[in-house]
Write a protein that holds these residues in place. Structure first.
Motif, PDB file in Angstrom:
ATOM      1  N   ALA A  92       0.894  -1.180  -0.120  1.00  0.00           N
ATOM      2  CA  ALA A  92      -0.020   0.010   0.069  1.00  0.00           C
ATOM      3  C   ALA A  92       0.825   1.160   0.049  1.00  0.00           C
ATOM      4  N   LEU A  93       2.041   1.164   0.639  1.00  0.00           N
ATOM      5  CA  LEU A  93       2.900   2.362   0.743  1.00  0.00           C
ATOM      6  C   LEU A  93       3.841   2.596  -0.397  1.00  0.00           C
ATOM      7  N   ALA A  94       4.107   1.383  -1.129  1.00  0.00           N
ATOM      8  CA  ALA A  94       5.076   1.501  -2.100  1.00  0.00           C
ATOM      9  C   ALA A  94       4.728   0.167  -3.129  1.00  0.00           C
ATOM     10  N   PRO A  95       3.423   0.625  -4.056  1.00  0.00           N
ATOM     11  CA  PRO A  95       3.049  -0.408  -4.730  1.00  0.00           C
ATOM     12  C   PRO A  95       3.910  -0.559  -5.945  1.00  0.00           C
ATOM     13  N   ASP A  96       3.816  -1.747  -6.414  1.00  0.00           N
ATOM     14  CA  ASP A  96       4.873  -2.021  -7.447  1.00  0.00           C
ATOM     15  C   ASP A  96       4.363  -3.364  -8.114  1.00  0.00           C
ATOM     16  N   GLN A  98       5.343  -5.824  -9.945  1.00  0.00           N
ATOM     17  CA  GLN A  98       6.158  -6.912  -9.576  1.00  0.00           C
ATOM     18  C   GLN A  98       6.042  -7.546  -8.448  1.00  0.00           C
ATOM     19  N   LYS A  99       5.503  -6.996  -7.426  1.00  0.00           N
ATOM     20  CA  LYS A  99       5.032  -7.428  -6.105  1.00  0.00           C
ATOM     21  C   LYS A  99       3.565  -7.997  -6.002  1.00  0.00           C
ATOM     22  N   SER A 100       2.841  -7.668  -7.193  1.00  0.00           N
ATOM     23  CA  SER A 100       1.529  -8.387  -7.020  1.00  0.00           C
ATOM     24  C   SER A 100       1.248  -9.704  -6.888  1.00  0.00           C
ATOM     25  N   LEU A 101       0.281  -9.871  -6.338  1.00  0.00           N
ATOM     26  CA  LEU A 101      -0.039 -11.491  -6.265  1.00  0.00           C
ATOM     27  C   LEU A 101      -1.154 -11.884  -7.111  1.00  0.00           C
ATOM     28  N   CYS A 102      -1.839 -11.125  -7.881  1.00  0.00           N
ATOM     29  CA  CYS A 102      -2.754 -11.456  -8.694  1.00  0.00           C
ATOM     30  C   CYS A 102      -2.242 -11.876 -10.061  1.00  0.00           C
ATOM     31  N   MET A 103      -3.285 -12.690 -10.697  1.00  0.00           N
ATOM     32  CA  MET A 103      -2.942 -13.150 -11.927  1.00  0.00           C
ATOM     33  C   MET A 103      -2.411 -12.124 -12.966  1.00  0.00           C
ATOM     34  N   PRO A 104      -1.381 -12.295 -13.970  1.00  0.00           N
ATOM     35  CA  PRO A 104      -1.291 -11.549 -14.807  1.00  0.00           C
ATOM     36  C   PRO A 104      -2.514 -11.097 -15.834  1.00  0.00           C
ATOM     37  N   MET A 113      -1.774   0.618  -8.652  1.00  0.00           N
ATOM     38  CA  MET A 113      -2.542   1.630  -7.492  1.00  0.00           C
ATOM     39  C   MET A 113      -1.565   2.817  -7.129  1.00  0.00           C
ATOM     40  N   PRO A 114      -1.900   4.016  -6.617  1.00  0.00           N
ATOM     41  CA  PRO A 114      -1.294   4.975  -6.210  1.00  0.00           C
ATOM     42  C   PRO A 114      -0.793   4.817  -4.781  1.00  0.00           C
ATOM     43  N   SER A 115       0.226   5.299  -4.421  1.00  0.00           N
ATOM     44  CA  SER A 115       0.750   5.028  -3.056  1.00  0.00           C
ATOM     45  C   SER A 115      -0.251   5.585  -2.072  1.00  0.00           C
ATOM     46  N   LEU A 116      -0.260   4.934  -0.884  1.00  0.00           N
ATOM     47  CA  LEU A 116      -1.131   5.555   0.294  1.00  0.00           C
ATOM     48  C   LEU A 116      -0.208   6.147   1.539  1.00  0.00           C
TER      49      LEU A 116
END
Length: 193
Positions: A92-96, A98-104, A113-116
């Motif tokens: 949430a603070l440093a979205p990337d 490459q770190k996403s867990l969702c399917m491509p 997502m924008p950083s919170l």
């Protein structure tokens, strides 16, 4: 001595954050809470996100991925929750992407997502992470498999409300409109009290 401890514990309880209210204020604008998996799959894999027009993954999608990919899904639930909270905080603070867990195939429909950072507190992030752990995805094809814990059904769908230790609280057969189902959820919560 007992009064002193009660006085110390009560304020901590009063100021504990409710993950659902944090979600509604800070996350719900982009992340829908729940959409059935079949509808999500059709939306992304068959309709190129034109069925639901989602801006971000749903909380139930995220909860499923977090529980499967962060920590040990079969290990200590409290430790896994701490690991999930750390991941949610970091993402949430440093979205990337490459770190996403969702399917491509799902992520292809979303912007990062924008950083919170500066918009949400550590405590709020921890409360939101905790609501992802309240989702317990179970899918059973009753024509091929027996239901666990001696449960039985008469109609599909059938909803079972269980305590954390597996005690059956309520069984509700049939499909329901949203308002009626929310009433059923509230009744199930009341039965736990």
């Amino acid at each position: 001595m007992k009064r002193w401890w009660l006085g110390l514990l009560l304020p901590l309880t009063l100021f504990a954050l409710d993950g659902r209210s944090v979600y509604e204020k800070k996350c719900a604008g982009c992340h829908k809470l729940y959409i059935p998996a079949e509808k999500l799959m059709a939306n992304f894999l068959e309709h190129n996100n034109t069925l639901l027009h989602l801006e971000a993954p749903t909380v139930n999608q995220l909860a499923y991925r977090l529980k499967q990919q962060i920590g040990d899904p079969k290990g200590d639930k409290e430790i896994q929750l701490m690991e999930v909270a750390a991941f949610v905080h970091d993402y949430a603070l440093a979205p990337d992407r490459q770190k996403s867990l969702c399917m491509p195939e799902v992520m292809a429909h979303f912007e990062t997502m924008p950083s919170l950072k500066g918009k949400i507190s550590d405590e709020e992030l921890e409360a939101v992470a905790a609501i992802t752990h309240s989702f317990v995805p179970v899918r059973v094809d009753v024509s091929k498999e027996r239901l666990p814990e001696g449960l039985s059904w008469s109609l599909t769908p059938t909803f079972f409300f269980l305590t954390a230790d597996g005690k059956l609280v309520k069984t509700v057969p049939g499909a329901w409109v949203k308002e009626d189902f929310l009433q059923i959820l509230n009744e199930a919560k009341g039965a736990l009290r």
